[in-house]
Design an enzyme around this catalytic site. Structure first.
Site, PDB file in Angstrom:
ATOM      1  CD  GLN A 137     -26.256 -14.219 -30.321  1.00  0.00           C
ATOM      2  OE1 GLN A 137     -26.348 -15.064 -29.437  1.00  0.00           O
ATOM      3  NE2 GLN A 137     -26.796 -13.014 -30.205  1.00  0.00           N
ATOM      4  CB  CYS A 138     -25.826 -20.712 -34.685  1.00  0.00           C
ATOM      5  SG  CYS A 138     -27.463 -20.605 -33.972  1.00  0.00           S
ATOM      6  CB  THR A 153      -3.556 -19.343 -32.735  1.00  0.00           C
ATOM      7  OG1 THR A 153      -3.429 -19.152 -31.316  1.00  0.00           O
ATOM      8  CG2 THR A 153      -2.478 -20.271 -33.235  1.00  0.00           C
ATOM      9  CG  ASP A 185      -0.060 -12.026 -27.775  1.00  0.00           C
ATOM     10  OD1 ASP A 185      -1.158 -12.126 -28.374  1.00  0.00           O
ATOM     11  OD2 ASP A 185       0.219 -12.688 -26.769  1.00  0.00           O
ATOM     12  CB  SER A 186      -2.098 -12.313 -33.222  1.00  0.00           C
ATOM     13  OG  SER A 186      -2.933 -13.271 -32.629  1.00  0.00           O
TER      14      SER A 186
HETATM   15  N1  ASP Z   1      -1.493 -14.954 -27.956  1.00  0.00           N
HETATM   16  C1  ASP Z   1      -0.879 -15.691 -29.037  1.00  0.00           C
HETATM   17  C2  ASP Z   1      -1.053 -14.888 -30.307  1.00  0.00           C
HETATM   18  O1  ASP Z   1      -2.115 -14.881 -30.861  1.00  0.00           O
HETATM   19  C3  ASP Z   1      -1.482 -17.045 -29.161  1.00  0.00           C
HETATM   20  C4  ASP Z   1      -0.898 -17.916 -30.241  1.00  0.00           C
HETATM   21  O2  ASP Z   1      -0.169 -17.520 -31.109  1.00  0.00           O
HETATM   22  O3  ASP Z   1      -1.212 -19.130 -30.232  1.00  0.00           O
HETATM   23  O4  ASP Z   1      -0.138 -14.225 -30.732  1.00  0.00           O
END
Ligand code: ASP
Length: 345
Positions: free
Chosen positions: A272-273, A89, A57-58
């Site tokens: 921060q914008c 993601t 899981d990233s």
């Molecule tokens: N928690 C997942 C990840 O980053 C989320 C995803 O892949 O959409 O591995």
């Protein structure tokens, strides 16, 4: 289509399966992909799939993972026409940015993608994102690291995850898309980086090397001191207000920054914008950062600023080279603004 693409699977939702605790990474993605894409194989480039040993899981991404992915791509660079990196993601923008700095002189497409809903689940975006990424990775007009997601091609080091639930999970707030994938595939060729001469570097990045602090009203100086407490921490990304303003009335905060710079820490100022660059000097508050030696990071995303500094520190560049490089565009990552009122020559 004669191109051959290498798909590197690092983990992430695209290949996850449900468990009692929620989605978890799962091995054996190649068979699942081949069966899902069997019906459209004729429109896809030939591809091989390489699954990393530690699928994550990233959210569990470490700087060492950038080196691992970079090394895999480097090892196979000559054997393929393009690359797809399947990634979670959550931290995809960090990896896309890091790869853009490692793969200097990139001359082939590297397309990162993933999904919000896993392959094989109803209403998933995995098949669509994967299909588009494979096609883009075979497109010889692309010679840079990109994120391809939900119908858009974005420069990797300009990208951010901007929506936790929607299929439109990514945007590049300070740069227009490089392409759109709809009924046709439209690449905006004038926005793409020209092909380079590969001069790759995949340094070992010390996880403690760079800290990131977002200023907030009343931030105590001791928080900055604490973030830079370790000798290993040689870089700080400072997310200041608006066009790059810190609370300069707080002498302790300014001293904490100044002392860090004096002992060799590179401090990079970004906003921060959501959109827009820093301009240290539009206000007296921000101008004080110039006298301290804080490097303006222009319109770098936090992910790009963080990984750029990591890679430069990992390469053990002299501090003046690091500061200079951080203030200039690399792999199309930022657009320095001209000081308002300055004459163009
Ligand atoms: N928690 C997942 C990840 O980053 C989320 C995803 O892949 O959409 O591995």
């Amino acid at each position: 289509m004669t191109a051959r693409v290498l798909v590197v699977y690092t983990g992430g939702t695209l290949g996850m399966v449900p468990s009692a605790q929620g989605y978890v990474p799962a091995t054996g993605l190649e068979d699942r992909i081949r069966s899902q894409l069997a019906g459209i194989a004729a429109v896809l480039p030939a591809y091989d799939l390489l699954e990393l040993d530690r699928l994550i899981d990233s959210a569990n991404l470490l700087p060492a993972d950038w080196q691992q992915v970079g090394c895999v791509l480097q090892r196979h660079w000559a054997d393929y026409d393009g690359f797809v990196v399947l990634h979670g993601t959550d931290t995809m923008a960090y990896t896309a940015s890091a790869l853009s700095y490692q793969l200097r002189g990139c001359n082939k497409p590297v397309i990162l993608t993933g999904a919000q809903v896993p392959l094989g689940q109803p209403r998933n975006d995995a098949v669509d994102n994967l299909t588009s990424a494979l096609i883009l990775a075979a497109d010889r007009r692309i010679s840079e690291v990109c994120i391809g997601f939900r119908g858009r091609l974005l420069r990797g080091n300009r990208s951010r995850k901007v929506n936790s639930m929607a299929f439109e999970a990514f945007d590049s707030p300070n740069a227009p898309p490089l392409g759109r994938i709809g009924i046709g595939i439209d690449l905006y060729e004038d926005r793409l980086l020209p092909p380079g001469q590969p001069d790759f570097c995949t340094p070992d990045c010390d996880p403690e090397a760079v800290a990131l602090i977002t200023l907030f009203p009343g931030i105590p100086a001791r928080l900055i001191d604490a973030a830079l407490d370790s000798e290993q921490t040689r870089g700080l990304i400072l997310q200041s207000y608006g066009v790059g303003n810190p609370p300069n009335a707080d002498v302790a905060v300014m001293d904490a920054l100044g002392n860090a710079i004096d002992r060799g820490v590179t401090v990079v100022n970004i906003s921060q914008c959501h959109q827009g660059p820093v301009y240290q000097g539009a206000y007296a508050t921000g101008a004080e950062l110039n006298s301290l030696g804080v490097v303006p990071g222009h319109d770098l995303t936090p992910e790009a600023a963080f990984t750029k500094l990591h890679v430069l520190l990992g390469l053990d560049c002299p501090v003046d080279v690091i500061r200079e490089t951080m203030s200039h565009p690399l792999a199309g990552d930022c657009t320095p603004i001209q000081a308002p009122g300055a004459q163009s020559s």
